[in-house]
Design a protein around this motif. Structure first.
Motif, short mmCIF file in Angstrom:
data_model
loop_
_atom_site.label_atom_id
_atom_site.label_comp_id
_atom_site.label_asym_id
_atom_site.label_seq_id
_atom_site.Cartn_x
_atom_site.Cartn_y
_atom_site.Cartn_z
N LEU A 57 0.84 -1.20 0.00
CA LEU A 57 0.00 0.00 0.00
C LEU A 57 0.87 1.25 0.00
CD1 LEU A 57 -2.91 0.91 0.02
CD2 LEU A 57 -2.85 0.93 2.50
N VAL A 58 0.73 2.06 -1.04
CA VAL A 58 1.45 3.33 -1.10
C VAL A 58 0.46 4.46 -0.82
CG1 VAL A 58 3.10 2.43 -2.76
CG2 VAL A 58 1.09 3.66 -3.57
N GLY A 59 0.99 5.60 -0.52
CA GLY A 59 0.14 6.75 -0.27
C GLY A 59 0.66 7.64 0.83
N SER A 60 1.42 7.06 1.77
CA SER A 60 1.91 7.86 2.88
C SER A 60 2.85 8.97 2.40
CB SER A 60 2.63 6.97 3.90
OG SER A 60 3.70 6.26 3.30
N GLU A 61 3.51 8.77 1.24
CA GLU A 61 4.40 9.79 0.70
C GLU A 61 3.67 10.80 -0.17
OE1 GLU A 61 4.74 6.56 -0.02
OE2 GLU A 61 6.50 5.83 1.09
N LEU A 62 2.41 10.54 -0.54
CA LEU A 62 1.70 11.38 -1.51
C LEU A 62 0.42 11.99 -0.96
CD1 LEU A 62 2.14 9.07 -4.64
CD2 LEU A 62 3.32 11.22 -4.22
N LEU A 63 -0.22 11.35 0.02
CA LEU A 63 -1.49 11.81 0.56
C LEU A 63 -1.28 12.60 1.86
CD1 LEU A 63 -3.73 8.64 0.10
CD2 LEU A 63 -3.92 10.79 -1.16
N PRO A 64 -2.29 13.39 2.25
CA PRO A 64 -2.23 14.03 3.56
C PRO A 64 -2.18 12.98 4.68
CG PRO A 64 -3.97 14.98 2.20
CD PRO A 64 -3.49 13.76 1.49
N ASP A 65 -1.91 13.43 5.90
CA ASP A 65 -1.80 12.50 7.03
C ASP A 65 -3.11 11.76 7.28
OD1 ASP A 65 0.84 13.23 7.42
OD2 ASP A 65 0.33 14.86 8.78
N LYS A 66 -4.23 12.39 6.98
CA LYS A 66 -5.53 11.72 7.10
C LYS A 66 -6.25 11.84 5.76
CE LYS A 66 -7.85 15.77 9.10
NZ LYS A 66 -8.63 16.30 10.25
N PHE A 67 -6.98 10.80 5.38
CA PHE A 67 -7.59 10.75 4.05
C PHE A 67 -8.77 9.79 4.09
CE2 PHE A 67 -4.04 7.90 4.59
CZ PHE A 67 -4.59 6.66 4.28
N THR A 68 -9.63 9.90 3.11
CA THR A 68 -10.75 8.98 2.99
C THR A 68 -10.37 7.85 2.04
OG1 THR A 68 -11.75 10.14 1.12
CG2 THR A 68 -12.38 10.88 3.34
N LEU A 69 -11.16 6.79 2.05
CA LEU A 69 -10.91 5.69 1.11
C LEU A 69 -11.11 6.14 -0.33
CD1 LEU A 69 -12.47 2.60 2.94
CD2 LEU A 69 -10.07 3.30 2.80
N LEU A 70 -12.02 7.08 -0.55
CA LEU A 70 -12.19 7.64 -1.89
C LEU A 70 -10.91 8.32 -2.34
CD1 LEU A 70 -13.79 8.48 -4.40
CD2 LEU A 70 -14.68 10.43 -3.09
N GLN A 71 -10.31 9.12 -1.47
CA GLN A 71 -9.08 9.81 -1.82
C GLN A 71 -7.95 8.82 -2.11
OE1 GLN A 71 -8.85 12.27 1.69
NE2 GLN A 71 -9.89 14.00 0.71
N THR A 124 -17.80 16.32 2.86
CA THR A 124 -17.96 16.83 1.49
C THR A 124 -18.21 15.72 0.49
OG1 THR A 124 -15.59 16.73 1.00
CG2 THR A 124 -16.41 18.73 2.05
N GLU A 125 -17.95 14.45 0.85
CA GLU A 125 -18.04 13.36 -0.11
C GLU A 125 -19.42 12.72 -0.16
OE1 GLU A 125 -14.94 10.56 0.62
OE2 GLU A 125 -13.32 11.99 0.22
N SER A 126 -20.18 12.82 0.93
CA SER A 126 -21.51 12.23 0.97
C SER A 126 -22.32 12.89 2.07
CB SER A 126 -21.43 10.72 1.22
OG SER A 126 -20.95 10.46 2.52
N ARG A 127 -23.62 12.66 2.05
CA ARG A 127 -24.49 13.26 3.05
C ARG A 127 -24.15 12.75 4.45
NH1 ARG A 127 -30.73 13.13 1.63
NH2 ARG A 127 -29.80 14.31 -0.10
N ARG A 128 -23.85 11.46 4.56
CA ARG A 128 -23.53 10.86 5.85
C ARG A 128 -22.09 11.16 6.28
NH1 ARG A 128 -24.82 4.65 5.53
NH2 ARG A 128 -24.02 4.83 7.67
N GLY A 129 -21.27 11.51 5.33
CA GLY A 129 -19.87 11.75 5.63
C GLY A 129 -19.04 10.48 5.49
N ALA A 130 -17.78 10.64 5.17
CA ALA A 130 -16.87 9.50 5.01
C ALA A 130 -15.79 9.59 6.06
CB ALA A 130 -16.24 9.53 3.61
N HIS A 131 -15.54 8.48 6.73
CA HIS A 131 -14.52 8.45 7.78
C HIS A 131 -13.14 8.71 7.19
CE1 HIS A 131 -16.50 7.24 11.52
NE2 HIS A 131 -17.33 6.53 10.78
N TYR A 132 -12.36 9.45 7.96
CA TYR A 132 -10.95 9.60 7.62
C TYR A 132 -10.19 8.37 8.13
CZ TYR A 132 -11.19 14.52 6.22
OH TYR A 132 -11.45 15.69 5.56
#
Length: 227
Positions: free
Chosen positions: A150-164, A201-209
């Motif tokens: 799993l990559v992403g820690s070098e490219l994504l913010p410290d917290k992110f959604t599964l969509l991101q 911002t991603e859905s009405r219920r919200g998406a967990h970080y």
């Protein structure tokens, strides 16, 4: 140098850095206009010659530090490019590396001073020498890495959604991925920690970080995405 080596030709050794960044759902590449001949004015990867007292890794990190102002950059060697005619000024063997950086973390002043610009991987300009091939080989290596761990820690913010996270993977693999299958696969790896905070911002219920569990991203798994 001993007499035994005198009969051999002397070559230049260089490093070229394929610097990937990620922003707004787009995988990007850091390029600059060459300010010297040959091919002055053309778009080029960041690079330079290896010093007499340097390893190629040290030279690549020096170049990245000078360009971005960052020390802790993920860096991996891609391969050597050795075509005798790759540089018209002389015999130059180049070792290509790819680097992953957070665009929001690098020092933008250092980048601007070096005349560098971020380009979308989907619309790159013509590149000097064999740099296009270097980019292609670096992307292949990044895709192999992303497929196995799993990559992403070098490219994504410290917290992110599964969509991101999925959008990052789609940018790396340059294609759409099934949302349900991706979510199921990623959660089965047990490398992410779900946070109480939500992105509304991603859905009405919200998406967990989520955030990466320390050290978990480097584990080896069954292939995440098939190439």
């Amino acid at each position: 140098m001993g007499d035994k080596y005198n009969k051999f030709s002397k070559y230049f050794v260089a490093v070229d850095c394929v610097i990937f960044g990620y922003e707004d759902g787009d995988l990007k590449l850091l390029l600059y206009h060459r300010g010297f001949e040959p091919a002055k004015g053309m778009w080029s990867l960041m690079g330079g010659f290896v010093g007499e007292e340097e390893s190629s890794d040290t030279a690549a990190r020096r170049i990245l530090k000078n360009i971005t102002g960052l020390d802790d950059i993920y860096l991996e060697q891609v391969q050597a490019f050795t075509d005798p005619k790759r540089d018209m000024e002389g015999r130059v063997v180049s070792l290509a590396y790819f680097a992953l950086i957070r665009i929001d973390r690098h020092k933008s002043d250092s980048v601007r001073e070096n005349g560098a610009h971020w380009w979308s991987l989907k619309s790159l300009p013509n590149l000097v020498f064999d740099h296009k091939e270097m980019v292609e080989k670096a992307l292949e290596k990044l895709q192999n890495k992303a497929g196995l761990e799993l990559v992403g820690s070098e490219l994504l913010p410290d917290k992110f959604t599964l969509l991101q996270l999925r959008l990052l993977y789609e940018a790396i693999f340059q294609r759409d991925l099934d949302p349900g299958n991706f979510r199921k696969k990623i959660l089965s790896l047990n490398v992410l920690q779900r946070l109480c905070e939500k992105n509304t911002t991603e859905s009405r219920r919200g998406a967990h970080y989520f955030k990466f569990i320390d050290g978990a991203t480097e584990r080896s798994f069954e292939r995440i995405v098939k190439i």
